[in-house]
Structure formats: C-alpha cells, structure tokens
Design a protein around this motif. Structure first.
Motif, PDB file in Angstrom:
ATOM      1  N   MET A 121      37.876 -44.659  54.310  1.00  0.00           N
ATOM      2  CA  MET A 121      38.724 -43.498  54.594  1.00  0.00           C
ATOM      3  C   MET A 121      39.995 -43.525  53.756  1.00  0.00           C
ATOM      4  SD  MET A 121      38.202 -43.139  58.717  1.00  0.00           S
ATOM      5  CE  MET A 121      39.209 -41.667  58.855  1.00  0.00           C
ATOM      6  N   VAL A 122      40.529 -44.720  53.471  1.00  0.00           N
ATOM      7  CA  VAL A 122      41.704 -44.811  52.602  1.00  0.00           C
ATOM      8  C   VAL A 122      41.357 -44.312  51.203  1.00  0.00           C
ATOM      9  CG1 VAL A 122      43.277 -46.409  51.444  1.00  0.00           C
ATOM     10  CG2 VAL A 122      42.857 -46.635  53.893  1.00  0.00           C
ATOM     11  N   CYS A 123      40.188 -44.731  50.708  1.00  0.00           N
ATOM     12  CA  CYS A 123      39.763 -44.281  49.379  1.00  0.00           C
ATOM     13  C   CYS A 123      39.522 -42.776  49.377  1.00  0.00           C
ATOM     14  CB  CYS A 123      38.508 -45.035  48.955  1.00  0.00           C
ATOM     15  SG  CYS A 123      38.069 -44.770  47.226  1.00  0.00           S
ATOM     16  N   ALA A 124      38.889 -42.269  50.427  1.00  0.00           N
ATOM     17  CA  ALA A 124      38.687 -40.817  50.540  1.00  0.00           C
ATOM     18  C   ALA A 124      40.026 -40.097  50.569  1.00  0.00           C
ATOM     19  CB  ALA A 124      37.880 -40.494  51.798  1.00  0.00           C
ATOM     20  N   LEU A 162      32.734 -41.165  51.974  1.00  0.00           N
ATOM     21  CA  LEU A 162      33.769 -40.549  51.147  1.00  0.00           C
ATOM     22  C   LEU A 162      33.778 -39.033  51.308  1.00  0.00           C
ATOM     23  CD1 LEU A 162      33.365 -42.593  47.839  1.00  0.00           C
ATOM     24  CD2 LEU A 162      35.280 -42.729  49.448  1.00  0.00           C
ATOM     25  N   GLY A 163      32.628 -38.412  51.029  1.00  0.00           N
ATOM     26  CA  GLY A 163      32.577 -36.963  50.969  1.00  0.00           C
ATOM     27  C   GLY A 163      32.931 -36.268  52.268  1.00  0.00           C
ATOM     28  N   SER A 164      32.441 -36.791  53.399  1.00  0.00           N
ATOM     29  CA  SER A 164      32.725 -36.124  54.672  1.00  0.00           C
ATOM     30  C   SER A 164      34.210 -36.200  55.002  1.00  0.00           C
ATOM     31  CB  SER A 164      31.887 -36.737  55.802  1.00  0.00           C
ATOM     32  OG  SER A 164      32.179 -38.108  55.991  1.00  0.00           O
ATOM     33  N   ASN A 165      34.848 -37.329  54.693  1.00  0.00           N
ATOM     34  CA  ASN A 165      36.278 -37.469  54.980  1.00  0.00           C
ATOM     35  C   ASN A 165      37.136 -36.688  53.993  1.00  0.00           C
ATOM     36  OD1 ASN A 165      36.627 -39.351  57.345  1.00  0.00           O
ATOM     37  ND2 ASN A 165      35.256 -40.594  56.089  1.00  0.00           N
ATOM     38  N   ILE A 166      36.714 -36.606  52.745  1.00  0.00           N
ATOM     39  CA  ILE A 166      37.423 -35.758  51.780  1.00  0.00           C
ATOM     40  C   ILE A 166      37.392 -34.314  52.248  1.00  0.00           C
ATOM     41  CG2 ILE A 166      37.335 -34.818  49.443  1.00  0.00           C
ATOM     42  CD1 ILE A 166      36.139 -37.560  48.578  1.00  0.00           C
ATOM     43  N   PRO A 184      21.956 -42.723  62.561  1.00  0.00           N
ATOM     44  CA  PRO A 184      22.851 -43.581  63.353  1.00  0.00           C
ATOM     45  C   PRO A 184      23.694 -44.527  62.509  1.00  0.00           C
ATOM     46  CG  PRO A 184      20.710 -43.432  64.410  1.00  0.00           C
ATOM     47  CD  PRO A 184      20.575 -42.728  63.083  1.00  0.00           C
ATOM     48  N   SER A 185      23.144 -45.025  61.395  1.00  0.00           N
ATOM     49  CA  SER A 185      23.889 -45.965  60.555  1.00  0.00           C
ATOM     50  C   SER A 185      25.076 -45.319  59.864  1.00  0.00           C
ATOM     51  CB  SER A 185      22.956 -46.577  59.501  1.00  0.00           C
ATOM     52  OG  SER A 185      22.438 -45.564  58.652  1.00  0.00           O
ATOM     53  N   ASN A 186      25.116 -43.995  59.841  1.00  0.00           N
ATOM     54  CA  ASN A 186      26.236 -43.275  59.203  1.00  0.00           C
ATOM     55  C   ASN A 186      27.492 -43.275  60.064  1.00  0.00           C
ATOM     56  OD1 ASN A 186      23.942 -40.671  58.113  1.00  0.00           O
ATOM     57  ND2 ASN A 186      24.426 -42.608  57.117  1.00  0.00           N
ATOM     58  N   LEU A 187      27.335 -43.467  61.368  1.00  0.00           N
ATOM     59  CA  LEU A 187      28.443 -43.208  62.283  1.00  0.00           C
ATOM     60  C   LEU A 187      29.575 -44.232  62.187  1.00  0.00           C
ATOM     61  CD1 LEU A 187      26.476 -42.072  65.481  1.00  0.00           C
ATOM     62  CD2 LEU A 187      27.428 -40.666  63.634  1.00  0.00           C
ATOM     63  N   ASN A 188      29.347 -45.342  61.465  1.00  0.00           N
ATOM     64  CA  ASN A 188      30.404 -46.354  61.394  1.00  0.00           C
ATOM     65  C   ASN A 188      31.517 -45.968  60.416  1.00  0.00           C
ATOM     66  OD1 ASN A 188      29.170 -46.974  58.819  1.00  0.00           O
ATOM     67  ND2 ASN A 188      30.051 -49.029  58.953  1.00  0.00           N
ATOM     68  N   ARG A 189      31.293 -44.910  59.589  1.00  0.00           N
ATOM     69  CA  ARG A 189      32.316 -44.573  58.590  1.00  0.00           C
ATOM     70  C   ARG A 189      32.329 -43.106  58.197  1.00  0.00           C
ATOM     71  NH1 ARG A 189      27.782 -46.199  56.405  1.00  0.00           N
ATOM     72  NH2 ARG A 189      27.062 -45.403  54.392  1.00  0.00           N
ATOM     73  N   GLN A 190      31.318 -42.349  58.562  1.00  0.00           N
ATOM     74  CA  GLN A 190      31.213 -40.968  58.126  1.00  0.00           C
ATOM     75  C   GLN A 190      31.699 -40.023  59.221  1.00  0.00           C
ATOM     76  OE1 GLN A 190      27.342 -40.156  56.392  1.00  0.00           O
ATOM     77  NE2 GLN A 190      27.239 -42.185  55.448  1.00  0.00           N
ATOM     78  N   ASN A 191      32.173 -38.860  58.834  1.00  0.00           N
ATOM     79  CA  ASN A 191      32.823 -37.966  59.785  1.00  0.00           C
ATOM     80  C   ASN A 191      31.805 -37.104  60.527  1.00  0.00           C
ATOM     81  OD1 ASN A 191      34.735 -36.108  61.049  1.00  0.00           O
ATOM     82  ND2 ASN A 191      36.199 -36.957  59.587  1.00  0.00           N
ATOM     83  N   TYR A 192      30.943 -37.779  61.290  1.00  0.00           N
ATOM     84  CA  TYR A 192      29.941 -37.100  62.107  1.00  0.00           C
ATOM     85  C   TYR A 192      29.969 -37.683  63.508  1.00  0.00           C
ATOM     86  CZ  TYR A 192      28.319 -35.769  57.472  1.00  0.00           C
ATOM     87  OH  TYR A 192      28.268 -35.295  56.193  1.00  0.00           O
ATOM     88  N   ASP A 193      29.415 -36.922  64.458  1.00  0.00           N
ATOM     89  CA  ASP A 193      29.338 -37.349  65.844  1.00  0.00           C
ATOM     90  C   ASP A 193      27.876 -37.570  66.229  1.00  0.00           C
ATOM     91  OD1 ASP A 193      32.079 -36.820  65.905  1.00  0.00           O
ATOM     92  OD2 ASP A 193      31.752 -34.766  66.600  1.00  0.00           O
TER      93      ASP A 193
END
Length: 274
Positions: A254-257, A100-104, A126-135
């Motif tokens: 991402m829709v919720c964000a 949520l926070g990274s996409n907001i 690594p587990s964050n990469l499926n939904r969070q705005n990081y590379d």
C-alpha cells in the motif's frame, strides 16, 4: 437589518449568497438545518466560526451521498480550484488490479480523477484479501466489476471504464492511447517490462508510473520514487521481490501504491519531478 451593500457575500455549496449572517452556523440554519457537516474554506469545523466576505461553505448531511455539484464544491474547496480542475480532466489507466492497482484506483477516485480505466482479466480470490482492496463479498467477481463497485461507493460521478481482458504487446497501444498516464501494476516482471517498453516505444505522449520491489516487511523508508528517463517513473525499493519467506503484504504494497498514486497526482497537477 444591514444595508444591502453591508451584507456579507459567501458561497454556499458553490452558489453565491448575500445575507446578514456573522457565523457559519447561522448560514447552516438558513440553508440546511439538517446538515451534520459544515466545511468552511476546505476545512470541516467542529465549532462555530465567524465568516468573512467571499468565504466558501459546503453543507453536507452525514450518511447521504451529496449531489454531484455539492461533492464537486467540497473537492474544489479541499484541493483548491486550480488543482481540482486538472484532476477532473485527468485520464488514467491502471493495468492490473491487484495489491498495487486496486489501492492506486481507490486513491485516485478519492481525489476525483475524472476518468479511470481499469484493466484486468482475473477474479477476486481468497488469497487476494491480505493486500488487495476487496472484501469477502467480492470473492468470485471479476476484479474490474468488484473494484468499480468500490469506486462508485467513493465517488459515483467519475467515469470508470472497465476492460476485462489481459493486456498484451498487441493490444496495449489501442487500450491506452487516449489516456494521459498509465499505472503499471503487474506482479510478473516480464509483463512489467512489456508494458513499459510498449508505452515508451509506441505511445510517446503518455507517461507511465511503474513499481518494483515492495515485498516483505522491510522498512517502508526504503520505498521511493525515481524518474530514470523521459515519461517513466518507478516506485519501490527496486530489489525486494516476492519469494519464499518474503511474501507480498498489505503495508509495504500500500505504501508503494501510495507512491504511484501521488506521482500520478503530481503529474496531473503539472509537476513532472519526483
């Protein structure tokens, strides 16, 4: 040659200019021959257009970060001066920099919110990469550091404050007291409740935009924004929690964000209803 009082007056990258031009491309030829992008009254053009008195033109080269005043002109043209002026003065805290926070934060940086305070204590995994705005390049970095890099690539002229600590009932009021709006973006229900209660109880002048229920891949049409009480806004479907067989995935998160970011935009623009 036209008489002085017959010449067209337009604004080029925010500066008033007077000349004999008839079209946008003629202005580009005079002021910025190397510019690839021509924006007229907030819209990028792909073919020449005739100009009218008082038109606003922004000339920007592709692949090169524009100067601050040029970017401001472009955002102002896109948003209208009244709205952009309010966004530029905005002060928003984002508590939790996950899905949520990274996409907001990315959405708010793109619209030019003047100050963003990023609060988190975790690192990118690594587990964050499926939904969070990081590379992949961010793996192992503090989320505050990684996200600040992302946002500065989008808009280097906004103020970005980072707080590398866990927000608690004891420190929340001090960390948030100078913000207008707080985005709650935690995964843990207890932490969500703590932050909402703390803001509503101890920071009565601050609005909080929270989220609940965005796991899995049910219809995104179930996600909505409600205003259950003064200063509190909730986004989500309010029932779908992450559990075995129903994980957190990029599209619904991402829709919720997006709902949260749009509610922040509305609040900064002076619209308090959902």
């Amino acid at each position: 040659m036209l008489e002085e009082d017959e010449k067209l007056i337009v604004f080029v990258n925010g500066k008033e200019e007077k000349g004999d031009w008839n079209t946008a491309y003629e202005v580009r030829e005079q002021f910025a021959k190397k510019s690839d992008v021509v924006i007229v009254n907030g819209f990028q053009i792909n073919e020449n257009v005739e100009l009218k008195d008082q038109d606003e033109i922004v000339l920007i080269r592709k692949g090169i970060m524009p100067k601050e005043e040029e970017l401001e002109c472009m955002l102002t043209a896109r948003h209208t001066p009244a709205v952009h002026g309010k966004l530029k003065k905005g002060k928003v805290a984002i508590a939790g920099l996950g899905g949520l926070g990274s996409n907001i934060a990315v959405s708010l940086a793109r619209i030019g919110v003047g100050m963003l305070r990023l609060i988190d204590f975790d690192v990118v995994e690594p587990s964050n990469l499926n939904r969070q705005n990081y590379d992949i390049r961010h793996l192992g970095l503090l989320k505050t550091v990684a996200l600040k890099q992302q946002l500065q690539d989008i808009n280097p002229y906004i103020q970005i404050d980072t707080v590398n600590k866990k927000i608690t009932e004891k420190n929340a009021a001090e960390l948030l007291k100078d913000c207008e709006i707080v985005c709650e973006a935690f995964d843990n229900p207890e932490n969500k409740a703590m932050l909402i209660n703390t803001v509503l109880t101890h920071l009565p002048g601050i609005k909080i935009v929270s989220a609940s229920g965005m796991a899995g891949y049910k219809s995104t049409n179930l996600i909505r924004t409600i205003h259950p009480m003064k200063n509190l806004y909730l986004c989500g479907d309010f029932e779908t929690e992450a559990m075995a067989g129903c994980g957190l995935m990029a599209p619904r998160v991402m829709v919720c964000a997006g709902h949260q970011a749009n509610m922040v935009l509305r609040l900064l623009a002076g619209e308090e209803e959902v």
